[in-house]
Design an enzyme around this catalytic site. Structure first.
Site, PDB file in Angstrom:
ATOM      1  CG  ASP A  53      -0.391  -0.081   2.517  1.00  0.00           C
ATOM      2  OD1 ASP A  53       0.848  -0.170   2.605  1.00  0.00           O
ATOM      3  OD2 ASP A  53      -1.144  -0.046   3.513  1.00  0.00           O
ATOM      4  CB  SER A  54       4.591   1.695  -0.193  1.00  0.00           C
ATOM      5  OG  SER A  54       4.805   0.518  -0.936  1.00  0.00           O
ATOM      6  CG  ASP A  92       0.474  -4.080   2.105  1.00  0.00           C
ATOM      7  OD1 ASP A  92       0.652  -4.973   2.949  1.00  0.00           O
ATOM      8  OD2 ASP A  92       1.279  -3.152   1.905  1.00  0.00           O
ATOM      9  CE  LYS A 122       3.298  -5.990   3.848  1.00  0.00           C
ATOM     10  NZ  LYS A 122       2.832  -4.808   4.614  1.00  0.00           N
ATOM     11  CD  GLU A 124       0.517  -1.567   7.994  1.00  0.00           C
ATOM     12  OE1 GLU A 124       0.162  -0.748   8.864  1.00  0.00           O
ATOM     13  OE2 GLU A 124       1.014  -1.227   6.912  1.00  0.00           O
ATOM     14  CD  GLU A 191       7.787  -0.284   7.632  1.00  0.00           C
ATOM     15  OE1 GLU A 191       6.833  -1.012   7.279  1.00  0.00           O
ATOM     16  OE2 GLU A 191       7.959   0.873   7.191  1.00  0.00           O
TER      17      GLU A 191
HETATM   18  O1  KIV Z   1       3.560  -1.096   1.634  1.00  0.00           O
HETATM   19  C1  KIV Z   1       4.730  -1.496   1.629  1.00  0.00           C
HETATM   20  O2  KIV Z   1       5.518  -1.235   0.708  1.00  0.00           O
HETATM   21  C2  KIV Z   1       5.192  -2.278   2.773  1.00  0.00           C
HETATM   22  C3  KIV Z   1       6.647  -2.548   2.894  1.00  0.00           C
HETATM   23  C4  KIV Z   1       7.354  -1.320   3.332  1.00  0.00           C
HETATM   24  C5  KIV Z   1       6.939  -3.707   3.757  1.00  0.00           C
HETATM   25  O3  KIV Z   1       4.409  -2.661   3.590  1.00  0.00           O
END
Ligand code: KIV
Length: 273
Positions: A53-54, A92, A122, A124, A191
């Protein structure tokens, strides 16, 4: 293509990642958000591609990852899947798509799997989202955990500084990591936490621990593609190693193109019909 990985052609699965940890083979993971970059990264021999989600920061230009929607994540994951043959593709779950309750979480994860064809999700968080993770796992969807600095909680933290430096937070993180392994997560991202703590976590659980800003004592590393390729020059934390300076290369190439168009040098005789 990288020469370091054993079995370069064979499809990477969640099971294979656990086997890699067991035999001490490090896992390489990188983000991608589109077809063309995913194809290049996959062909280079990446083990895991994370549709992070980056994308909110590096693709959409937002300050945080919070604005990302489920539809947007599915769009990116679908594009990445089309460019990937070998790597395991993890998507994510965006902020707000799983924190409400386990059924909402399951529905979001099912949409990601059905519509994008990603191979895992993924999420969090630790104990706070245990029930949601369990609901998703019970539907046969592999889950990668994410502890330490969890960017979807940035408004609670108020800072992107290193997490779990104090004993109480470190102990909670270790307990969360053990819980994630116990309920069936196949891997865990850590992280921005102290390297000693990350090593301790990796040595305490049998699932792979992939670090970002978590030192070298873990089972693999992940970076954001735009950061490591030098596309995103404004971001330079201590943990980041830059493998290219693409912003200079692109700037120079685009500058040449502009000059050639302005001077009439492009197109020439051989570049027209
Ligand atoms: O969203 C992302 O790119 C991430 C990584 C920094 C692990 O969660």
């Amino acid at each position: 293509m990288s020469t370091n990985t054993v079995d370069n052609q064979r499809k990477v699965t969640t099971k294979r990642l656990i086997e890699m940890k067991a035999r001490g083979e490090k896992i390489a993971m990188l983000t991608a958000y589109d077809y063309s970059m995913a194809k290049l990264i996959d062909e280079a021999g990446m083990d895991v591609i994370l549709v992070g989600d980056s994308a909110s920061n590096v693709m959409a230009g937002n300050m945080t990852t919070l604005p990302m929607t489920l539809d947007q994540m599915i769009y990116h994951a679908k594009s990445v899947i089309k460019g990937t043959n070998r790597a395991l593709v993890v998507c994510d779950m965006p902020f707000g798509s799983y924190q409400g309750n386990p059924i909402e979480a399951l529905n979001s994860a099912v949409r990601i799997m059905k519509e994008s064809h990603a191979e895992a999700v993924k999420m969090e968080g630790g104990a706070e989202i245990r029930e949601s993770i369990e609901r998703i796992l019970s539907a046969g969807i592999p889950v990668m955990g994410h502890l330490g600095l969890t960017p979807q909680s940035i408004n609670k933290f108020g800072t992107y500084a290193v997490r779990a430096k104090e004993n109480a937070e470190a102990e909670k993180l270790l307990a969360d990591a053990k819980m994630l392994e116990e309920i069936g997560c196949f891997a865990l991202v850590l992280e921005k936490i102290p390297a000693d703590l990350a090593r301790r976590v990796a040595e305490s659980i049998s699932i792979p621990v992939i670090g970002i800003g978590a030192g070298g004592g873990v089972d693999g590393q992940v970076l954001v593609m735009h950061d490591m390729l030098g596309i995103n020059k404004g971001f330079s934390p201590k943990f980041l190693r830059r493998y290219a300076d693409l912003s200079s290369i692109i700037n120079e190439a685009v500058g040449h193109y502009i000059d050639d168009v302005k001077t009439g040098d492009f197109p020439n005789e051989s570049e027209q019909y």
